[in-house]
Design an enzyme around this catalytic site. Structure first.
Site, short mmCIF file in Angstrom:
data_model
loop_
_atom_site.label_atom_id
_atom_site.label_comp_id
_atom_site.label_asym_id
_atom_site.label_seq_id
_atom_site.Cartn_x
_atom_site.Cartn_y
_atom_site.Cartn_z
N THR A 427 0.87 -1.16 0.00
CA THR A 427 0.00 0.00 0.00
C THR A 427 0.92 1.22 0.00
OG1 THR A 427 -1.69 -1.24 1.19
CG2 THR A 427 -1.80 1.13 1.40
N THR A 445 -4.25 1.98 -2.17
CA THR A 445 -3.72 0.63 -2.28
C THR A 445 -4.25 -0.12 -3.50
OG1 THR A 445 -3.48 -1.47 -1.08
CG2 THR A 445 -5.59 -0.34 -0.87
N ASN A 447 -3.78 -3.46 -2.82
CA ASN A 447 -3.73 -4.60 -1.90
C ASN A 447 -2.36 -5.27 -1.94
OD1 ASN A 447 -4.87 -6.06 0.20
ND2 ASN A 447 -5.53 -7.70 -1.14
N GLU A 466 -8.29 -6.37 -4.36
CA GLU A 466 -8.87 -5.96 -3.08
C GLU A 466 -9.97 -6.89 -2.57
OE1 GLU A 466 -7.87 -4.10 -0.21
OE2 GLU A 466 -7.23 -2.98 -1.96
N ASP A 469 -9.70 -8.76 0.71
CA ASP A 469 -9.92 -8.14 2.01
C ASP A 469 -11.30 -8.46 2.59
OD1 ASP A 469 -7.46 -7.10 2.41
OD2 ASP A 469 -8.00 -5.00 2.21
N SER A 499 -7.54 -1.77 6.82
CA SER A 499 -6.67 -1.36 7.92
C SER A 499 -6.08 0.03 7.71
CB SER A 499 -5.52 -2.37 8.08
OG SER A 499 -6.01 -3.63 8.47
N GLY A 519 1.16 -1.62 4.86
CA GLY A 519 1.51 -2.78 5.69
C GLY A 519 0.35 -3.68 6.04
N GLY A 520 -0.76 -3.63 5.30
CA GLY A 520 -1.87 -4.54 5.59
C GLY A 520 -2.35 -4.39 7.02
#
Length: 618
Positions: A427, A445, A447, A466, A469, A499, A519-520
């Site tokens: 991201t 992002t 993803n 995405e 997610d 996130s 960083g997810g």
């Protein structure tokens, strides 16, 4: 002549010799371990050698700041190379030096922070294709100089033809890679409409002006530095199965790019020019939408024109919470702000500043806060247009006190164990402040690294993956190890839980810190630690950003630390408390700005973990 020993006897003797040596060696090792346990009074102390050994190995392949050894006595070690830039009037910080230069130029031409943020968003789509995008979506947090605060949500949405079980086989099990690779993984992109909404409502320059630098970069190309080449070298496995993507991101369609190469992105330049001249309708109703939908249908995807024509950006007030007298402005659902504020609320009840920042007690409280916040994230959060989210209750004082009451004084909370899962830098985050005091924090992002690994025809840009997610199946982890609940189940035109947490911290009603990170699932904990480092420990923004990070989300039941992030004694004590502490590669890129109004200084900090990034200001 003496009789020769039969071969089978020789083999037997050798085997017996090996067994004796093995037995003696094992006994010696066991003895040393027992002596070590007795000397240090802990059965877990021997694990510190494994922790430090694994950290050393990881340091051979990561640029975590804690891998740079200094004479500093603590385990927290910062890079000797400064990544901070001082300015007096305005600042931009992004993950790529050329994008930062674009933002700086827009400000120098009289544009405001929103103009610069939009120009940066398009520039990163050219120079940072792994993560910068027009094929994905994200969040923009704006705080105008007059105090008005705006949250723009241009997160991707599920296609209208999406179904809750679209990634499951006949037995109800998730099909590997179906939600991460190829057209079926793609959500409806929102970036172009999001950037254009911000520009038209809060910017001062024309679309042509702010997009011109990105178009030039795509047309002329740019020389790859080592950091750029290393990112593109990771593209091969992701894009090689897609002819259009490999033609762009692999040299001559098959070889990885090297430092010194100059990739040209003619198709992307043409797409950006079309958007610049014709506006967002070109992307959402014109040829670009038709081309994406056509390729999706041909390649097993479900995107259609209606998905693009129906896409809308939403604007709402941001989420606000407080921490030790500071105001924290961040993202409401479906963003990561609730998770961030919940952790801050829990920690505010403890005297964190009085605890050594490397101590096991400090980290016990931090990890407990992370555990509860991620448990509630996976249970309660989702797209607020589809589910009722009890935000007020989750952030209420009574609920926070009830969580603190559940934190054991000495022991870790006990979630179910699971396998370790990597975190990513897939991201992009950037921060801007202008001379008028307008502040912008953006996280967007596609993803995973290089998204779904596909480029539709001649559009020239990667599409996101995405859809991963969403909750493909309740109780089954996604690619970030998150076991999410029914509230995040797939539904047509629903937005997946995120996130992403672009954040602005205020002191006395004025911006003090602009931050965020990729960083997810590690994004909220990264932002938490930057804020805590500044407020609890009085660290400079540079030190706060470049201090080693720790992440815990309960499931998987592993405490991830950057290499050498904790001293051996703390590692041992956390294991004694019941935490499973392991070193991991570096994550995040918290491109941040700190404002010191008393000194009239603005500090822009490029996260050392992203060497291609830069701060630029005047």
């Amino acid at each position: 002549m003496p009789k020769s020993t039969p071969p089978q006897h020789t083999k037997r003797r050798r085997f017996q010799k090996y067994l004796r040596v093995l037995g003696i060696g094992s006994g010696a090792i066991a003895g040393v371990i027992l002596i070590d346990m007795a000397l240090f009074g802990s059965v877990y102390h021997p694990l510190t050698y494994l922790y430090n050994g694994a950290s050393w190995i990881l340091c051979q392949n990561t640029i975590a700041p804690s891998c740079v050894r200094t004479s500093e006595p603590e385990a927290y070690r910062s890079s000797p190379k400064s990544t901070a830039t001082l300015a007096r009037k305005e600042m931009v910080v992004t993950t790529h030096h050329l994008a930062s230069k674009v933002g700086e130029q827009i400000l120098a031409q009289g544009g405001n922070a929103i103009d610069a943020a939009v120009a940066i968003g398009y520039a990163l789509a050219v120079v940072d294709p792994c993560c910068g995008n027009i094929g994905g979506g994200g969040f923009m947090l704006i705080r105008l100089a007059n105090g008005k605060e705006i949250f723009l949500n241009f997160r991707e949405r599920a296609p209208l033809a999406a179904t809750p079980d679209m990634y499951l086989d006949a037995q109800g099990k998730p099909i590997k890679s179906l939600s991460t690779q190829g057209y079926l993984a793609v959500g409806v992109p929102g970036t172009v409409k999001g950037l254009d909404t911000a520009l038209s409502k809060y910017g001062t320059m024309s679309r042509t002006q702010v997009m011109a630098p990105a178009i030039a970069l795509a047309k002329v190309g740019f020389i790859l530095y080592d950091a750029d080449a290393k990112i593109l070298q990771q593209a091969k496995s992701k894009v090689q199965s897609d002819p259009a993507a490999s033609a762009i991101f692999l040299k001559q369609g098959s070889r990885v790019y090297q430092s010194g190469d100059r990739p040209i992105q003619t198709d992307l330049a043409r797409t950006l020019e079309t958007i610049s001249q014709q506006g967002v309708d070109a992307f959402y109703q014109g040829q670009i939408a038709r081309e994406i939908a056509s390729y999706s249908q041909k390649q097993g995807g479900i995107l259609q024109i209606e998905d693009f024509t129906n896409y809308k950006v939403t604007e709402s007030p941001p989420l606000r919470c407080s921490y030790r007298g500071y105001e924290v402005v961040t993202t409401p659902p479906p963003g990561g702000g609730v998770t961030l504020c919940q952790m801050l609320n829990i920690l505010e009840g403890y005297q964190i500043p009085k605890l050594e920042r490397t101590s096991s007690q400090r980290w016990h409280l931090m990890l407990s806060a992370m555990f509860f916040a991620y448990r509630d994230r996976n249970t309660y959060l989702g797209d607020p247009d589809f589910v009722n989210i009890p935000v007020k209750r989750l952030l209420s004082a009574d609920y926070t006190r009830s969580l603190r009451a559940q934190i054991p004084q000495q022991q870790a909370l006990s979630p179910k164990s699971d396998t370790n899962t990597p975190e990513g830098n897939n991201t992009t985050h950037y921060s801007v402040i202008d001379r008028q005091g307008n502040a912008v924090s953006v996280t967007y992002t596609i993803n995973s690294y290089f998204g779904a690994g596909v480029v539709a025809g001649n559009t020239g840009f990667l599409l996101n993956n995405e859809m991963d997610d969403f909750t493909a199946k309740v109780g089954v982890a996604n690619s970030y190890g998150l076991k999410q609940g029914e509230k995040n189940a797939i539904a047509p035109f629903k937005q997946p839980l995120s996130s992403m947490s672009p954040t602005i911290v205020l002191k006395d009603g004025k911006p003090l810190l602009i931050t965020g990170s990729p960083g997810g699932s590690t994004i909220p904990t990264t932002v938490l630690q930057v804020i805590s480092n500044v407020i609890d420990y009085g660290m400079s923004v540079e030190s706060a950003v470049n201090t080693p990070r720790i992440h815990y989300q309960g499931s998987p039941n592993w405490v991830l630390t950057e290499p050498f992030a904790l001293p051996s004694q703390t590692v041992q004590q956390l294991w004694d408390r019941g935490y499973k502490v392991v070193p991991f590669v570096s994550w995040g890129a918290a491109e941040s700005i700190g404002i010191d109004r008393e000194m009239r200084e603005i500090w822009g900090v490029n996260d050392v973990r992203k060497p291609a990034g830069a701060a630029a200001g005047n």
